[in-house]
Motif scaffolding. Structure first.
Motif, PDB file in Angstrom:
ATOM      1  N   LYS A 282     -26.666  40.337 -37.472  1.00  0.00           N
ATOM      2  CA  LYS A 282     -27.905  39.671 -37.887  1.00  0.00           C
ATOM      3  C   LYS A 282     -27.674  38.629 -38.970  1.00  0.00           C
ATOM      4  N   LYS A 283     -26.520  38.707 -39.656  1.00  0.00           N
ATOM      5  CA  LYS A 283     -26.225  37.740 -40.696  1.00  0.00           C
ATOM      6  C   LYS A 283     -25.604  36.471 -40.132  1.00  0.00           C
ATOM      7  N   MET A 284     -25.284  36.459 -38.842  1.00  0.00           N
ATOM      8  CA  MET A 284     -24.813  35.245 -38.190  1.00  0.00           C
ATOM      9  C   MET A 284     -26.019  34.428 -37.754  1.00  0.00           C
ATOM     10  N   TYR A 285     -25.873  33.118 -37.775  1.00  0.00           N
ATOM     11  CA  TYR A 285     -27.016  32.236 -37.528  1.00  0.00           C
ATOM     12  C   TYR A 285     -26.653  31.237 -36.432  1.00  0.00           C
ATOM     13  N   ASP A 286     -27.338  31.338 -35.303  1.00  0.00           N
ATOM     14  CA  ASP A 286     -27.093  30.470 -34.164  1.00  0.00           C
ATOM     15  C   ASP A 286     -27.897  29.185 -34.333  1.00  0.00           C
ATOM     16  N   MET A 287     -27.207  28.040 -34.452  1.00  0.00           N
ATOM     17  CA  MET A 287     -27.859  26.753 -34.667  1.00  0.00           C
ATOM     18  C   MET A 287     -27.970  25.939 -33.383  1.00  0.00           C
ATOM     19  N   THR A 288     -27.713  26.580 -32.238  1.00  0.00           N
ATOM     20  CA  THR A 288     -27.760  25.856 -30.962  1.00  0.00           C
ATOM     21  C   THR A 288     -29.132  25.934 -30.298  1.00  0.00           C
ATOM     22  N   ARG A 289     -30.079  26.572 -30.958  1.00  0.00           N
ATOM     23  CA  ARG A 289     -31.423  26.683 -30.390  1.00  0.00           C
ATOM     24  C   ARG A 289     -32.451  26.681 -31.515  1.00  0.00           C
ATOM     25  N   GLY A 290     -33.720  26.452 -31.132  1.00  0.00           N
ATOM     26  CA  GLY A 290     -34.798  26.434 -32.116  1.00  0.00           C
ATOM     27  C   GLY A 290     -35.134  25.026 -32.589  1.00  0.00           C
ATOM     28  N   ARG A 291     -36.279  24.888 -33.272  1.00  0.00           N
ATOM     29  CA  ARG A 291     -36.695  23.597 -33.822  1.00  0.00           C
ATOM     30  C   ARG A 291     -35.692  23.140 -34.880  1.00  0.00           C
TER      31      ARG A 291
ATOM     32  N   TYR B  22     -21.580  21.347 -30.421  1.00  0.00           N
ATOM     33  CA  TYR B  22     -20.489  20.771 -29.639  1.00  0.00           C
ATOM     34  C   TYR B  22     -19.832  21.866 -28.800  1.00  0.00           C
ATOM     35  N   GLY B  23     -19.662  23.045 -29.401  1.00  0.00           N
ATOM     36  CA  GLY B  23     -19.136  24.174 -28.649  1.00  0.00           C
ATOM     37  C   GLY B  23     -20.043  24.570 -27.497  1.00  0.00           C
ATOM     38  N   ALA B  24     -21.367  24.381 -27.691  1.00  0.00           N
ATOM     39  CA  ALA B  24     -22.349  24.691 -26.645  1.00  0.00           C
ATOM     40  C   ALA B  24     -22.625  23.491 -25.742  1.00  0.00           C
ATOM     41  N   LYS B  25     -21.931  22.356 -25.977  1.00  0.00           N
ATOM     42  CA  LYS B  25     -22.049  21.132 -25.171  1.00  0.00           C
ATOM     43  C   LYS B  25     -23.454  20.539 -25.210  1.00  0.00           C
ATOM     44  N   LYS B  26     -24.061  20.513 -26.391  1.00  0.00           N
ATOM     45  CA  LYS B  26     -25.421  19.976 -26.572  1.00  0.00           C
ATOM     46  C   LYS B  26     -25.367  18.721 -27.439  1.00  0.00           C
ATOM     47  N   ILE B  27     -24.927  17.612 -26.844  1.00  0.00           N
ATOM     48  CA  ILE B  27     -24.753  16.365 -27.583  1.00  0.00           C
ATOM     49  C   ILE B  27     -26.093  15.788 -28.032  1.00  0.00           C
ATOM     50  N   ASP B  28     -27.111  15.818 -27.174  1.00  0.00           N
ATOM     51  CA  ASP B  28     -28.419  15.278 -27.552  1.00  0.00           C
ATOM     52  C   ASP B  28     -28.981  16.004 -28.769  1.00  0.00           C
ATOM     53  N   ARG B  29     -28.751  17.296 -28.837  1.00  0.00           N
ATOM     54  CA  ARG B  29     -29.249  18.074 -29.978  1.00  0.00           C
ATOM     55  C   ARG B  29     -28.522  17.654 -31.268  1.00  0.00           C
ATOM     56  N   ILE B  30     -27.246  17.322 -31.162  1.00  0.00           N
ATOM     57  CA  ILE B  30     -26.506  16.853 -32.326  1.00  0.00           C
ATOM     58  C   ILE B  30     -27.114  15.556 -32.852  1.00  0.00           C
ATOM     59  N   SER B  31     -27.396  14.611 -31.947  1.00  0.00           N
ATOM     60  CA  SER B  31     -27.967  13.320 -32.358  1.00  0.00           C
ATOM     61  C   SER B  31     -29.337  13.501 -33.005  1.00  0.00           C
ATOM     62  N   LYS B  32     -30.154  14.353 -32.416  1.00  0.00           N
ATOM     63  CA  LYS B  32     -31.468  14.616 -33.002  1.00  0.00           C
ATOM     64  C   LYS B  32     -31.328  15.290 -34.373  1.00  0.00           C
ATOM     65  N   GLY B  33     -30.336  16.151 -34.493  1.00  0.00           N
ATOM     66  CA  GLY B  33     -30.108  16.828 -35.761  1.00  0.00           C
ATOM     67  C   GLY B  33     -29.732  15.858 -36.867  1.00  0.00           C
ATOM     68  N   ILE B  34     -28.860  14.894 -36.550  1.00  0.00           N
ATOM     69  CA  ILE B  34     -28.450  13.911 -37.557  1.00  0.00           C
ATOM     70  C   ILE B  34     -29.642  13.073 -38.005  1.00  0.00           C
ATOM     71  N   THR B  35     -30.435  12.599 -37.044  1.00  0.00           N
ATOM     72  CA  THR B  35     -31.609  11.787 -37.397  1.00  0.00           C
ATOM     73  C   THR B  35     -32.563  12.560 -38.290  1.00  0.00           C
ATOM     74  N   THR B  36     -32.814  13.801 -37.936  1.00  0.00           N
ATOM     75  CA  THR B  36     -33.701  14.647 -38.744  1.00  0.00           C
ATOM     76  C   THR B  36     -33.135  14.846 -40.141  1.00  0.00           C
ATOM     77  N   ALA B  37     -31.833  15.105 -40.213  1.00  0.00           N
ATOM     78  CA  ALA B  37     -31.185  15.353 -41.498  1.00  0.00           C
ATOM     79  C   ALA B  37     -31.242  14.132 -42.404  1.00  0.00           C
ATOM     80  N   VAL B  38     -30.952  12.966 -41.847  1.00  0.00           N
ATOM     81  CA  VAL B  38     -30.938  11.743 -42.653  1.00  0.00           C
ATOM     82  C   VAL B  38     -32.343  11.410 -43.172  1.00  0.00           C
ATOM     83  N   LEU B  39     -33.337  11.535 -42.325  1.00  0.00           N
ATOM     84  CA  LEU B  39     -34.707  11.236 -42.753  1.00  0.00           C
ATOM     85  C   LEU B  39     -35.165  12.187 -43.853  1.00  0.00           C
TER      86      LEU B  39
END
Length: 453
Positions: free
Chosen positions: A3-12, A304-321
């Motif tokens: 439960k202390k591991m955190y999956d960042m490949t899903r969710g808002r 990247y391990g989950a092969k979700k490139i679009d999610r990476i791009s959206k994550g960067i945009t969200t992070a920078v803003l």
């Protein structure tokens, strides 16, 4: 899954990022506070000369910390990739490889720096009247590199499996302990600059030991076994270039900082204190950018391990803003009140120190928006296991900083030092932005073809 591991490949994306980043921001706040308290206690208890001696080695301190964190962040990327792919066995083996590399690197760096410290202090133009205290301080810090690297290793290992809260707790512990020991060693015990260095390495050693014990108890599935240490040669060969790439990326940037430090030292004690004070206060402005960038490294590695490139791009945009919104607040505070903060934290009565510190802040702080973007894109590229491009970006920064330090500063003085960082951020930032979108497009096409096959 633990439960202390955190999956960042899903969710808002924004809640996912903030859940991970906010503890890191709090931790960075404590880190910067204890660095600030370190300077403040030295300024009030020891005076300007001792403060200048400690500050004269700040470029080396940044180099040591950047090398350690970069190496462990890079090694942890393979741990994150394995975790994102759902392979706990490889995650455990990767952590075992990470531990072996960390200890080997720590011992090697300690020996090399101790042998070279005298010439290095001369190389960065440490003033003669500060040399003895500066050497005593930095030699003590170097002697504690192993503790610092182990502390960073466990912090990165926690974050690699999505746990950013536990490293926060140990960072708070380390910060509070360092503040307490700073006071005890420098005031009642009158140990001078040596006390400041001892406070740092003792607090890091205690935190490293405790974080290792808690990690062992919290993640039974990641406890290192004999076969993990013996049969992980392939993983080490895969991990080592990433770790060295990340370490070199951070270290190249820090070498530029050392070059700047040399130019500062050549200008005398007042400039040394002014530059150190402005850098300490700048660190508060960088908290959102650095925390979000480190989050993006783990976020990108897992996706990247989950092969979700679009999610990476959206994550960067969200992070920078998000970081931009935070930057507006810190920009306002440091731009208008930087000089007053310098006087408060250093206890200096020198008008020249206050004026030079204020000048640096007013030049650099408006460009923290560039720094935010460059860090997020660079860390994402590292998370996608690209080794060379981040190094190229930091080499660009190194070249620009060296030109300002070695060529322009002797001509126009202190103001050139202030302009070195913004110039390096802008040019390197453009290269990282372009590189990321080229990589993301290629990877998206590759993953699509693999899925079709």
């Amino acid at each position: 899954m633990n439960k202390k591991m955190y999956d960042m490949t899903r969710g808002r994306i924004l809640p996912v990022l903030l859940t991970f980043a906010i503890p890191m921001m709090i931790g960075a706040l404590f880190q910067d506070l204890y660095n600030l308290v370190d300077m403040t206690i030295a300024g009030y208890a020891l005076g300007d000369d001792a403060l200048a001696a400690i500050s004269a080695t700040s470029g080396m301190m940044i180099f040591i910390n950047s090398m350690s964190r970069g190496f462990n962040i890079g090694n942890a990327i393979l741990v994150s990739n394995s975790f994102g792919a759902g392979d706990l066995q490889k995650t455990r083996k990767s952590f075992a490889a990470m531990a072996k590399l960390c200890i080997s690197m720590a011992v090697s760096v300690t020996v090399l720096l101790l042998l070279a410290i005298g010439p290095l202090l001369r190389l960065i133009s440490t003033p003669d009247n500060l040399f003895s205290d500066a050497k005593s301080y930095i030699v003590t810090i170097i002697s504690g590199i192993t503790a610092a690297m182990l502390y960073d290793m466990f912090a990165c290992a926690y974050r690699a499996v999505g746990n950013s809260k536990t490293p926060l707790y140990f960072l708070i512990l380390s910060s509070l302990l360092n503040m307490l020991l700073d006071y005890v060693f420098m005031v009642p015990l009158s140990m001078g600059v040596l006390g400041a260095a001892l406070a740092t390495i003792v607090s890091q050693a205690i935190s490293a030991i405790l974080s290792g014990i808690i990690f062992y108890r919290s993640y039974p599935e990641l406890r290192i076994r004999k076969e993990d240490l013996i049969g992980n040669g392939a993983i080490i060969r895969e991990m080592l270039p990433i770790g060295f790439s990340s370490s070199l990326t951070n270290s190249v940037f820090a070498i530029g900082t050392v070059a700047i430090q040399g130019a500062v030292n050549a200008l005398g004690s007042e400039t040394i204190i002014a530059q150190a004070a402005s850098r300490k206060t700048q660190m508060f402005a960088y908290i959102p950018s650095v925390s979000i960038a480190n989050t993006i490294a783990t976020f990108s590695a897992q996706n990247y391990g989950a092969k979700k490139i679009d999610r990476i791009s959206k994550g960067i945009t969200t992070a920078v803003l998000f970081s931009f919104c935070c930057n507006i607040v810190t920009f306002t505070a440091l731009f208008f009140f930087g000089g007053r903060l310098t006087a408060l934290i250093t206890n200096t009565k020198s008008a020249a120190v206050i004026e030079q510190s204020e000048t640096m802040l007013r030049i650099i702080v408006p460009f923290i928006f560039c720094q935010t973007a460059i860090m997020s894109y660079r860390m994402s590229i590292q998370g996608m296991q690209r080794k060379i491009i981040p190094i190229m970006g930091t080499f660009i920064e190194l070249i620009i900083r060296c030109v300002f330090a070695l060529v322009i500063t002797p001509i126009i003085g202190y103001v050139a030092i202030a302009w070195a960082e913004p110039a390096s951020w802008i040019i390197s930032g453009i290269s990282m932005l372009v590189s990321y979108y080229i990589i993301a497009h290629k990877e998206k096409v590759r993953f699509s073809l693999e899925a079709g096959a």
